[in-house]
Design a protein around this motif. Structure first.
Motif, PDB file in Angstrom:
ATOM      1  N   PRO A 108       0.828  -1.213   0.000  1.00 21.83           N
ATOM      2  CA  PRO A 108       0.000   0.000   0.000  1.00 21.83           C
ATOM      3  C   PRO A 108       0.861   1.261   0.000  1.00 21.83           C
ATOM      4  O   PRO A 108       1.905   1.315   0.646  1.00 21.83           O
ATOM      5  N   CYS A 109       0.409   2.272  -0.758  1.00 26.76           N
ATOM      6  CA  CYS A 109       1.139   3.538  -0.814  1.00 26.76           C
ATOM      7  C   CYS A 109       0.744   4.391   0.386  1.00 26.76           C
ATOM      8  O   CYS A 109      -0.210   4.086   1.097  1.00 26.76           O
ATOM      9  N   SER A 110       1.460   5.477   0.580  1.00 23.04           N
ATOM     10  CA  SER A 110       1.210   6.295   1.773  1.00 23.04           C
ATOM     11  C   SER A 110      -0.178   6.928   1.723  1.00 23.04           C
ATOM     12  O   SER A 110      -0.830   7.086   2.754  1.00 23.04           O
ATOM     13  N   ASP A 111      -0.636   7.287   0.525  1.00 21.16           N
ATOM     14  CA  ASP A 111      -1.981   7.896   0.430  1.00 21.16           C
ATOM     15  C   ASP A 111      -3.044   6.909   0.885  1.00 21.16           C
ATOM     16  O   ASP A 111      -3.974   7.261   1.611  1.00 21.16           O
ATOM     17  N   CYS A 112      -2.911   5.660   0.431  1.00 21.89           N
ATOM     18  CA  CYS A 112      -3.905   4.650   0.805  1.00 21.89           C
ATOM     19  C   CYS A 112      -3.841   4.381   2.307  1.00 21.89           C
ATOM     20  O   CYS A 112      -4.871   4.250   2.974  1.00 21.89           O
ATOM     21  N   LEU A 113      -2.629   4.317   2.854  1.00 23.60           N
ATOM     22  CA  LEU A 113      -2.489   4.074   4.296  1.00 23.60           C
ATOM     23  C   LEU A 113      -3.118   5.211   5.094  1.00 23.60           C
ATOM     24  O   LEU A 113      -3.754   4.983   6.118  1.00 23.60           O
ATOM     25  N   THR A 129      -7.971  -1.695   0.449  1.00 25.37           N
ATOM     26  CA  THR A 129      -7.757  -0.377  -0.137  1.00 25.37           C
ATOM     27  C   THR A 129      -6.571  -0.419  -1.106  1.00 25.37           C
ATOM     28  O   THR A 129      -5.554  -1.056  -0.816  1.00 25.37           O
ATOM     29  N   ASN A 130      -6.720   0.238  -2.256  1.00 24.95           N
ATOM     30  CA  ASN A 130      -5.601   0.324  -3.212  1.00 24.95           C
ATOM     31  C   ASN A 130      -5.848   1.466  -4.173  1.00 24.95           C
ATOM     32  O   ASN A 130      -6.912   2.086  -4.157  1.00 24.95           O
ATOM     33  N   CYS A 131      -4.848   1.758  -4.992  1.00 21.76           N
ATOM     34  CA  CYS A 131      -5.000   2.798  -6.010  1.00 21.76           C
ATOM     35  C   CYS A 131      -4.080   2.455  -7.176  1.00 21.76           C
ATOM     36  O   CYS A 131      -3.523   1.366  -7.217  1.00 21.76           O
ATOM     37  N   THR A 132      -3.912   3.371  -8.122  1.00 20.06           N
ATOM     38  CA  THR A 132      -3.078   3.037  -9.284  1.00 20.06           C
ATOM     39  C   THR A 132      -1.617   2.854  -8.893  1.00 20.06           C
ATOM     40  O   THR A 132      -0.837   2.317  -9.662  1.00 20.06           O
ATOM     41  N   LEU A 133      -1.234   3.316  -7.714  1.00 25.86           N
ATOM     42  CA  LEU A 133       0.164   3.184  -7.308  1.00 25.86           C
ATOM     43  C   LEU A 133       0.427   1.928  -6.500  1.00 25.86           C
ATOM     44  O   LEU A 133       1.570   1.613  -6.195  1.00 25.86           O
ATOM     45  N   CYS A 134      -0.616   1.267  -6.084  1.00 23.39           N
ATOM     46  CA  CYS A 134      -0.397   0.159  -5.163  1.00 23.39           C
ATOM     47  C   CYS A 134      -1.507  -0.885  -5.295  1.00 23.39           C
ATOM     48  O   CYS A 134      -2.494  -0.661  -5.974  1.00 23.39           O
ATOM     49  N   GLY A 135      -1.304  -2.004  -4.616  1.00 17.00           N
ATOM     50  CA  GLY A 135      -2.356  -3.016  -4.571  1.00 17.00           C
ATOM     51  C   GLY A 135      -2.030  -4.244  -5.397  1.00 17.00           C
ATOM     52  O   GLY A 135      -0.947  -4.363  -5.963  1.00 17.00           O
ATOM     53  N   ASP A 171      -8.281  11.593 -10.662  1.00 15.84           N
ATOM     54  CA  ASP A 171      -8.284  10.832  -9.407  1.00 15.84           C
ATOM     55  C   ASP A 171      -7.127   9.847  -9.354  1.00 15.84           C
ATOM     56  O   ASP A 171      -6.695   9.304 -10.374  1.00 15.84           O
ATOM     57  N   ARG A 172      -6.672   9.621  -8.136  1.00 17.49           N
ATOM     58  CA  ARG A 172      -5.606   8.650  -7.915  1.00 17.49           C
ATOM     59  C   ARG A 172      -6.048   7.244  -8.320  1.00 17.49           C
ATOM     60  O   ARG A 172      -5.241   6.344  -8.503  1.00 17.49           O
ATOM     61  N   ARG A 173      -7.322   7.039  -8.412  1.00 16.35           N
ATOM     62  CA  ARG A 173      -7.832   5.694  -8.716  1.00 16.35           C
ATOM     63  C   ARG A 173      -8.353   5.588 -10.141  1.00 16.35           C
ATOM     64  O   ARG A 173      -9.082   4.655 -10.470  1.00 16.35           O
TER      65      ARG A 173
HETATM   66 ZN   LIG Z   1      -2.416   3.421  -2.990  1.00 15.10          ZN
END
Ligand SMILES: [Zn+2]
Ligand SMILES: [Fe+3]
Ligand SMILES: [Mg+2]
Ligand SMILES: [Zn+2]
Lengths: 773, 329
Positions: A108-113, A129-135, A171-173
């Motif tokens: 998980p990225c810092s934003d998601c955390l 939880t996740n986004c385009t940077l993580c998951g 959006d980040r997602r």
């Molecule tokens: Zn994320």
């Protein structure tokens, strides 16, 4: 003030990592108009605006890029100005072939955390939880192209707020395929060992954490499969886990809550810290501090000065360690050498006798992915097991000139199995698949091979395998319809290291490992190979041979390898030696003597790995071993306790154009020191020093500037670094593994690169292997 | 060398060493071929050659092997063994005493099994061109049932019965040949198997398939049957009996007992509802007193043999590609 327009083509890992939203935001930030789009080669961008802002865009692009994106190439070209308003994300051209890059699973990225810890956020404490940077990525992909419908997330229709995020380029997602929230996404459940549900959602997590705190064993459905968790401080719990898993000695991996607690228990370098915190979240082998014993039960890593440590690899892990605030044992949820369980029902069936509780969820895992393992050596990170976080990123190597080469399959070796697909100048490797001698691993091997073909739409024309006649992978390869190509084991090791470094020129390969079959029916593993940079690999030197009385049984019992070594050195005198007398029962002594003298059931080897095993036994460091590498590790750890610069003599004998590296004087020295009562640590260190000098001696005679170290023996940090240092002092350029393991996990890559180079192999040692009745 | 040339010496050899053990109405005819009475029903005919070093080993010798091997091949089609032929290839220099002992042993084995040695031949080869003594036997038996006992009759659900502990013959021979000593007695399992087989058939057990375990051991026999029947077999490792001396010897030499030769063991495939009854019958015969059910035939058509250990790990058994070479790297 001039207005300009620029076309930018970017190659590299730029799809599925949030690159387009990033470009979109950056372009708007710089007041530029234009567009961004994915294409089969990467990302295409056109920007138009004030010259200064365009240069600002170009400067910030590589600095601010999403952390997992990598830019391999960036070309720009001026274009005539257009009439346009604003910046847009263009829909991908659906007719173009999708770039066949699937991303690995990322922490998980810092934003998601941050969202997860914000009580006002709709994803507060949501474990998926996740986004385009993580998951999750590779673990949930069923098919390409990488769209939600082709992933495990197709079972979870997006809710309205999630859909808005998914469709909004700002959006980040934006197009984060696994996007989910508590309203629409996967959920946790806790079951007992019989599969009966006890709790769901937050309560499931809390009860699981309490159970671990109470010393129970919890099977957790992690990113790529199940992990077995226990409190690392609880000796009884750790012992129970070892007992139920039938894993008496091998070090158990640890999950730490945060970097501060890792630093309290281990000494870590900047590189190790970076690895621990990297989005790939591998297990990192670290030197334990003496004080770690206060928090970590001895049984976690018996007789091992290192700990295998990782930080939370998923939001679920993060929530669990937040609740427990202590290190946990987190070992693979499997039965001995089988692949890890990754399906809920299968896990309950197979792990029901090991785990007390199962913390499950309903997001399906498409393929099992073990936790990856890395170790810092010679100033860089060396992969020891390549799976979650790294697979299935392709490894690229120099292209061969001429026509586009056809796809083919490489099946690697049988232990630490990894298969691969060769496409163009890249190898698409599977994750670590385990040891193929059990049925589950064999099924996973076959499944992974068809996975490769399906995901990348490949119809490989040939299949490359090891030459070992008994390898399951090689026998599988021979049964296929495709043309079969056999590559010698150590040649594949050499080429895996060459491939990693994109090296195409002449070089010396030092390939030291446990067991590789060669056409003279000898078990090899202490080999020196020369690549002429053009067509031919030749076997120029190797360790002198010794017998292994009882074959694989000797490998399980290093004292027998020592007996073989003694016999090769001393002949019948070995049977009068103190070691021989002290270590075997009279009947066993007699049997061993017969086997050795008649050469029956005693395959001959030239293996450095076996030499390590034999020395471990001679030094009295091990009895029977329960896992491969245990004896060699014992020698390495003993050697770390000494800083002697002593070494033993050895001999280098010319046999035509082949050189025999004779360890006999070394063995004699070790024995003599033993009689004089020199401590095992000092002898172990002197043994390491001698091996480094042996490599150096051959290197000097081979006269190749570039030297590549490959084979399982180079998982030994002390040996790798001693050898590299000694060789570099003389101006040699030494290259080690980094992205693929030095062990057999790299064989498939080597098989691929060897074939792509169009090389052939010539052995200068005893030849004339002929099939007879 | 004169013994094989058909002259006086050859006559003496037959008279003194061979005929005494071929004690029946047909050999007395001393013709080139034996004339046998009409055999009712279907007739089974088989042949096998025997080479073993050493000729005498704990638990048996080449003579017994030559009788039981062919008797067992007949038994595996469910036949009652009736007649055997015996061809000897002697290496010049073989002590007469050895020959006499082997022939006496063959005679006793035949008598105990109820088969008659009805015809034979002897050749002598130059020293160095043979390994002391080779024996070929052929056998004739009669089928007293109407079953077809063959791999293609193996059905999903069938119970797989094994007639005793495994690996003894191979290890006993090896230990004697090489002069190796292990804890505990290591005796060959060399024995005739027709009795338990006929007992199964007489009790009306619908035997689907039988196979004696010889070279290649239990694993190779089952792999061949799995391939022959296109069926998947699931075995329980815990139910396969192996004695301590065999385990110890295998551990010493690095061999897998599943692949070690037997000469008095067989597997039987029987319908599940008759498995218990079949097992009870087998256990009543001394030669198969330690019979156990070791697994079942699955519904899958994958031709595989799966061995499940006590903690549930499964191993796929394969043919051995040759000698057992280490793969551990
Ligand atoms: Zn994320
Ligand atoms: Fe290797
Ligand atoms: Mg036979
Ligand atoms: Zn939602």
């Amino acid at each position: 003030m001039t207005t300009e327009r620029l076309h930018i083509a970017i190659g590299g890992l730029v799809q599925g990592v949030g690159f387009r939203p990033f470009v979109y935001r950056l372009a708007r930030d710089c007041d530029l108009s234009g567009w961004v789009a994915n294409d089969s080669g990467g990302v295409q961008i056109e920007i138009q605006g004030e010259g200064a802002r365009i240069r600002e865009f170009l400067r910030r692009l590589p600095i601010e890029k999403p952390r997992y994106a990598t830019i391999d190439s960036l070309t720009t070209e001026a274009r005539p100005l257009c009439r346009e308003v604003g910046f847009i994300v263009r829909q991908s051209d659906s007719t173009a072939a999708p770039a066949a890059v699937i991303l690995p699973d990322l922490a998980p990225c810092s934003d998601c955390l941050r969202e997860m810890s914000d009580p006002d956020d709709r994803r507060y404490r949501y474990p998926f939880t996740n986004c385009t940077l993580c998951g999750p990525r590779f673990s949930i992909v069923a098919r390409l192209p990488y769209d939600r419908v082709n992933t495990s997330m197709s079972a979870f229709p997006l809710c309205e707020p999630c859909r808005e995020e998914y469709e909004n380029p700002l959006d980040r997602r934006f197009h984060a395929e696994p996007v989910a929230c508590p309203a629409c996404g996967p959920q946790l459940q806790l079951c007992d060992a019989s599969g009966t549900q006890i709790a769901v959602r937050e309560a499931a997590l809390q009860l699981a954490a309490e159970a671990i705190a109470e010393g129970r064993i919890v099977a957790l459905k992690s990113v790529g499969g199940f992990q077995l968790l226990v409190d690392a401080a609880n000796s009884a719990a750790v012992a129970r886990l070892r007992d139920r898993k039938r894993r008496p000695h091998k070090t158990l991996a640890l999950l730490y809550p945060d970097i501060e607690s890792v630093m309290r228990d281990c000494r870590i370098s900047a590189l190790e810290k970076a690895q621990l915190e990297s989005p790939q979240r591998p297990i990192v082998l670290l030197a334990a501090r003496a004080s770690a014993g206060a928090r970590i039960a001895t049984a976690v890593a018996p007789h091992n000065p290192n700990l295998g440590v990782m930080l939370p690899a998923s939001p679920l892990h993060q929530l669990l360690v937040d609740a427990l605030q202590r290190p946990l044992v987190a070992t693979s949820g499997n039965l001995s050498a089988e692949p890890i369980c990754y399906d809920n029902d299968d896990a309950i069936r197979r792990l029901g006798a090991i785990a007390d509780l199962f913390l499950l969820h309903d997001r399906e895992i498409q393929r099992p992915l073990d936790d990856s393992v890395v170790r810092e050596m010679d100033g860089q990170t060396v992969m020891l097991r390549r799976a979650r976080g790294y697979a299935p990123m392709p490894i690229e190597f120099p292209a061969v000139s001429g026509a586009q080469p056809s796809d083919f399959l490489a099946v690697g070796a049988d232990l630490k199995s990894v298969a691969g697909l060769a496409r163009g100048s890249a190898a698409f490797l599977t994750q670590y698949l385990g040891d193929l001698d059990n049925r589950a691993a064999r099924e996973m091997f076959e499944q992974s091979v068809s996975d490769l073909k399906n995901l990348y739409q490949a119809a490989p024309e040939s299949v490359i395998a090891d030459q070992h006649p008994a390898y399951i992978s090689s026998r599988w390869a021979r049964r296929q319809q495709s043309a079969f190509i056999g590559v010698q084991h150590h040649v594949a090791h050499f080429f895996s290291c060459l491939a990693e470094h994109g090296h195409r020129d002449r070089a010396l390969g030092i390939c030291w490992d446990g067991t590789g079959w060669s056409a003279d029916n000898t078990i090899r593993g202490g080999e020196f190979l020369r690549w002429d940079g053009d067509l031919e690999v030749s076997h120029i030197a190797g360790l002198s041979p010794f017998p292994l009385p009882g074959g694989e049984a000797a490998i399980r019992n290093p004292r027998r390898q020592a007996a073989g070594l003694l016999y090769a050195a001393l002949g019948r005198g070995a049977f009068a030696d103190e070691f021989f007398r002290d270590n075997f029962e009279p009947a066993e002594q007699q049997n061993l003597a017969i086997m050795l003298e008649r050469g029956i059931y005693s395959p001959v080897c030239t293996s450095a790995g076996r030499l390590f095993d034999a020395v471990a036994a001679l030094l009295g460091l091990v009895g029977e071993v329960s896992f491969e590498g245990q004896a060699a590790m014992a020698v390495e750890f003993a050697a770390q306790q000494s800083d002697t610069r002593r070494s033993y003599p050895f001999a280098l004998k010319q046999q035509g154009s082949y050189r025999l590296l004779d360890w006999e004087p070394l063995a004699a020295g070790l024995l003599e020191d033993g009689r004089r009562g020199v401590p095992a640590a000092e002898r172990a260190r002197a043994f390491h020093n001698t091996l480094a000098q042996m490599m150096h001696a051959v290197a000097v005679r081979a006269g190749e500037e570039h030297i590549f170290l490959s084979g399982g023996v180079f998982q030994n940090r002390l040996l790798t670094e001693s050898a590299a240092r000694l060789l570099r002092q003389d101006g040699f350029r030494v290259h080690c593994h980094s992205r693929v393991p030095p062990n057999d996990g790299g064989i498939a890559l080597g098989q691929i690169y060897f074939a792509r180079c169009g090389a052939s192999y010539r052995t200068l040692s005893k030849e004339g292997y002929e099939q007879c009745v | 060398l004169g013994h094989g040339s058909g002259g006086e010496l050859s006559q003496r050899l037959l008279r003194e060493y061979i005929y005494p053990h071929f004690d029946n109405a047909w050999t007395v005819q001393a013709h080139d071929s034996a004339t046998l009475p009409r055999i009712g029903g279907r007739t089974v005919f088989t042949t096998d050659s025997f080479v073993v070093s050493p000729l005498f080993f704990p638990g048996g010798n080449i003579g017994e092997l030559a009788v039981y091997g062919t008797v067992n091949d007949l038994a595996m089609s469910g036949a009652r063994p009736l007649y055997l032929s015996c061809s000897l290839i002697l290496e010049e220099g073989l002590p007469m005493k050895t020959l006499a002992a082997v022939m006496a042993s063959m005679g006793r084995a035949a008598a105990a099994t109820g088969v008659q040695l009805v015809t034979g031949d002897t050749k002598v080869v130059e020293k160095g061109k043979g390994d002391g003594l080779f024996i070929n036997t052929a056998g004739i038996g009669s089928l007293e049932h109407v079953l077809s006992i063959a791999p293609d009759r193996i059905q999903p659900g069938d119970s797989i019965l094994l007639s005793g502990d495994i690996g003894r013959h191979g290890m006993a021979v090896m230990a004697r040949r090489e002069g190796l000593e292990f804890d505990g007695p290591l005796l060959s399992d060399c024995a005739p198997l027709h009795e338990p087989v006929l007992a199964l058939l007489e009790a009306g057990i619908n035997v689907h398939c039988l196979r004696d375990l010889t070279r290649g051991g239990l694993a190779t026999a089952l792999v061949e049957l799995a391939e022959g029947s296109r069926r998947q077999f699931s075995l329980r490792e815990n139910d396969i009996a192996i004695t301590e001396p065999v385990l110890g010897a295998c551990e010493m030499l690095g061999l897998d007992p599943l692949y070690v030769a037997n000469e008095g063991r067989f597997v039987a495939f029987v319908p599940p509802h008759q498995a218990q009854q079949a097992l009870a019958i087998l256990q009543k015969c001394p030669v198969s007193a330690d019979s156990r059910a070791i697994g079942t035939v699955s519904a899958s058509e994958a031709a595989e043999v799966i061995l499940r250990n006590s903690i549930g790990c499964e191993r796929l058994l394969d043919r051995l590609p040759g000698e057992q070479l280490p793969r551990i790297c």
